[in-house]
Design a protein around this motif. Structure first.
Motif, mmCIF file in Angstrom:
data_model
loop_
_atom_site.group_PDB
_atom_site.id
_atom_site.type_symbol
_atom_site.label_atom_id
_atom_site.label_comp_id
_atom_site.label_asym_id
_atom_site.label_seq_id
_atom_site.Cartn_x
_atom_site.Cartn_y
_atom_site.Cartn_z
ATOM 1 N N THR A 70 -3.075 1.851 -14.603
ATOM 2 C CA THR A 70 -3.291 3.282 -14.661
ATOM 3 C C THR A 70 -2.751 3.888 -15.839
ATOM 4 O O THR A 70 -3.406 4.833 -16.548
ATOM 5 C CB THR A 70 -2.889 4.046 -13.571
ATOM 6 N N ASP A 150 -5.305 -0.107 5.118
ATOM 7 C CA ASP A 150 -4.861 -1.517 4.464
ATOM 8 C C ASP A 150 -4.242 -2.383 5.316
ATOM 9 O O ASP A 150 -3.573 -1.827 6.047
ATOM 10 C CB ASP A 150 -3.911 -1.048 3.324
ATOM 11 N N PRO A 154 1.377 -2.555 -0.178
ATOM 12 C CA PRO A 154 1.454 -2.922 -1.411
ATOM 13 C C PRO A 154 2.905 -3.171 -1.829
ATOM 14 O O PRO A 154 3.885 -2.959 -1.260
ATOM 15 C CB PRO A 154 0.785 -1.856 -2.306
ATOM 16 N N TYR A 158 5.219 -0.985 -6.595
ATOM 17 C CA TYR A 158 4.035 -0.309 -6.986
ATOM 18 C C TYR A 158 4.139 1.262 -6.587
ATOM 19 O O TYR A 158 3.248 1.780 -7.132
ATOM 20 C CB TYR A 158 2.856 -1.079 -6.345
ATOM 21 N N LEU A 159 4.889 1.491 -5.400
ATOM 22 C CA LEU A 159 4.831 2.374 -4.827
ATOM 23 C C LEU A 159 5.040 3.824 -5.678
ATOM 24 O O LEU A 159 4.349 4.869 -5.711
ATOM 25 C CB LEU A 159 5.462 2.607 -3.440
ATOM 26 N N SER A 162 2.072 4.536 -7.898
ATOM 27 C CA SER A 162 0.878 4.794 -7.167
ATOM 28 C C SER A 162 0.186 6.096 -7.317
ATOM 29 O O SER A 162 -0.861 6.476 -7.105
ATOM 30 C CB SER A 162 0.750 4.162 -5.640
ATOM 31 N N ARG A 167 -3.617 10.162 -3.243
ATOM 32 C CA ARG A 167 -4.071 10.016 -4.456
ATOM 33 C C ARG A 167 -4.610 8.444 -4.633
ATOM 34 O O ARG A 167 -5.587 8.138 -5.331
ATOM 35 C CB ARG A 167 -3.031 10.192 -5.511
ATOM 36 N N ASP A 168 -3.755 7.627 -4.148
ATOM 37 C CA ASP A 168 -4.080 6.121 -4.235
ATOM 38 C C ASP A 168 -5.250 5.555 -3.435
ATOM 39 O O ASP A 168 -6.131 4.789 -3.707
ATOM 40 C CB ASP A 168 -2.897 5.506 -4.180
ATOM 41 N N CYS A 169 -4.982 5.941 -2.082
ATOM 42 C CA CYS A 169 -5.938 5.355 -0.864
ATOM 43 C C CYS A 169 -6.863 6.518 -0.490
ATOM 44 O O CYS A 169 -8.132 6.151 -0.553
ATOM 45 C CB CYS A 169 -4.673 5.076 0.077
ATOM 46 N N ASP A 205 6.967 8.855 -0.650
ATOM 47 C CA ASP A 205 5.694 8.631 0.045
ATOM 48 C C ASP A 205 5.794 8.377 1.267
ATOM 49 O O ASP A 205 6.746 8.291 1.969
ATOM 50 C CB ASP A 205 4.979 7.474 -0.603
ATOM 51 N N ARG A 227 -1.321 2.178 5.649
ATOM 52 C CA ARG A 227 -0.723 0.750 4.939
ATOM 53 C C ARG A 227 -0.672 -0.298 5.736
ATOM 54 O O ARG A 227 -0.309 -1.515 5.382
ATOM 55 C CB ARG A 227 0.425 1.094 4.004
#
Length: 329
Positions: A70, A150, A154, A158-159, A162, A167-169, A205, A227
């Motif tokens: 990204t 999910d 992850p 990564y968190l 993300s 925004r990510d999922c 998050d 998640r």
């Protein structure tokens, strides 16, 4: 057609295999910051590779697919547009709302098409929902339900990168809601929780979230995301109208069971988004070759990507402040 692909990680390798199999693509050229990775994948697919990004973009490509991290999407899109090369880019197109606005302003008027990777627009089930809503088959809509779950979180590293679960999922659901209903989101109320690993809280998050959206015609939408769905990957949407209700995602591979007999819907639940949306990803790449050839406009523009991101930003702000947020405020 001669197509370039930048980024040969998991999704990039998937796109590369898809492009290599498309009749419209005569030559595929791969690039990755890790040259050995691009070289090895090129060998498997019978594609070319190059370690020189500038040479790739200046080599007369008909189009380029960006599947790199990204952080470099913005720079790569600008470089491709400057070279006059039609672009497909995985979401997000830039790291944040301000950067997205700046990017779109910077490439406006270039005449170079940009297609953004929201693959659910190419899924047969989501398309059927959109078609039914468009012709009034369900009557007037009163409720939409969407979910993305999910099977496992992850990596903790990564968190922080993300952008958070909205925004990510859930951003895929936000885009799907706009696309399927043809309406705009005007207000968001959201909340979240952490029941799993502490890395989510450490990154600011949550691992589970709910957003309630109000559309511009008064339709109410619930979007859930988690998640931790150990039964498998789950992506569904329901449209409930005054005459009928229609749903997608309840096929024989949905990771669900019912109280009627206690058995799973299928014996091989989806293990991730690539298996759940395999056919949609293939159709998405085929559509990009048509965009690059000038045969159709972009089916998911930068403006569409921005609209989904604005909803995600509103959801994140609502979760953090504990109040409803008007979209775009």
């Amino acid at each position: 057609m001669r197509i370039g692909l930048i980024g040969t990680g998991r999704i990039g390798a998937f796109h590369a295999a898809t492009l290599a199999a498309l009749p419209a693509v005569d030559r595929l050229v791969l690039h990755d910051a890790v040259e050995q990775q691009a070289r090895e994948l090129a060998g498997k697919l019978g594609a070319d590779w190059t370690g020189d990004l500038g040479a790739l973009l200046g080599s007369g490509l008909d189009g380029v697919v960006i599947a790199a991290p990204t952080a470099v999407h913005d720079t790569l899109i600008r470089a491709a547009v400057a070279a006059g090369v039609p672009v497909f880019c995985e979401k997000p197109v830039a790291a944040g709302l301000e950067a997205t606005h700046a990017l779109l302003a910077g490439i406006a008027g270039s005449g170079v098409p940009l297609q953004v990777g929201f693959q659910r627009r190419f899924d047969a089930g989501y398309t059927a929902l959109r078609d039914a809503a468009a012709v009034g088959e369900l009557g007037w809509l009163h409720t939409v339900r969407a979910c993305t779950a999910d099977p496992a979180p992850p990596p903790a590293g990564y968190l922080p990168l993300s952008g958070g679960i909205f925004r990510d999922c859930a951003v895929h659901d936000f885009d799907s809601v706009r696309w399927v209903t043809g309406r705009e989101v005007v207000e968001v109320s959201a909340t979240g929780a952490n029941r799993g690993d502490g890395s989510f809280a450490a990154a600011g998050d949550v691992d589970t979230a709910v957003a309630v959206l109000t559309l511009d015609d008064g339709t109410l939408v619930s979007c859930t995301a988690t998640r931790y769905n150990g039964a498998g990957y789950d992506a569904r949407m329901e449209l409930a109208g005054s005459r009928a209700t229609l749903a997608t995602g309840y096929g024989d591979r949905a990771p669900l069971r019912t109280t009627a007999d206690g058995t799973p819907s299928g014996t091989a639940p989806y293990d991730g988004f690539l298996s759940r949306f395999h056919d949609a990803y293939v159709a998405e790449m085929a559509a990009f070759t048509e965009v690059a050839a000038g045969l159709r406009p972009s089916p998911c523009t930068g403006v569409d990507a921005l609209a989904a991101l604005v909803i995600a930003e509103a959801a994140d702000r609502s979760r953090r402040t504990g109040r409803p947020v008007r979209v775009g405020e």
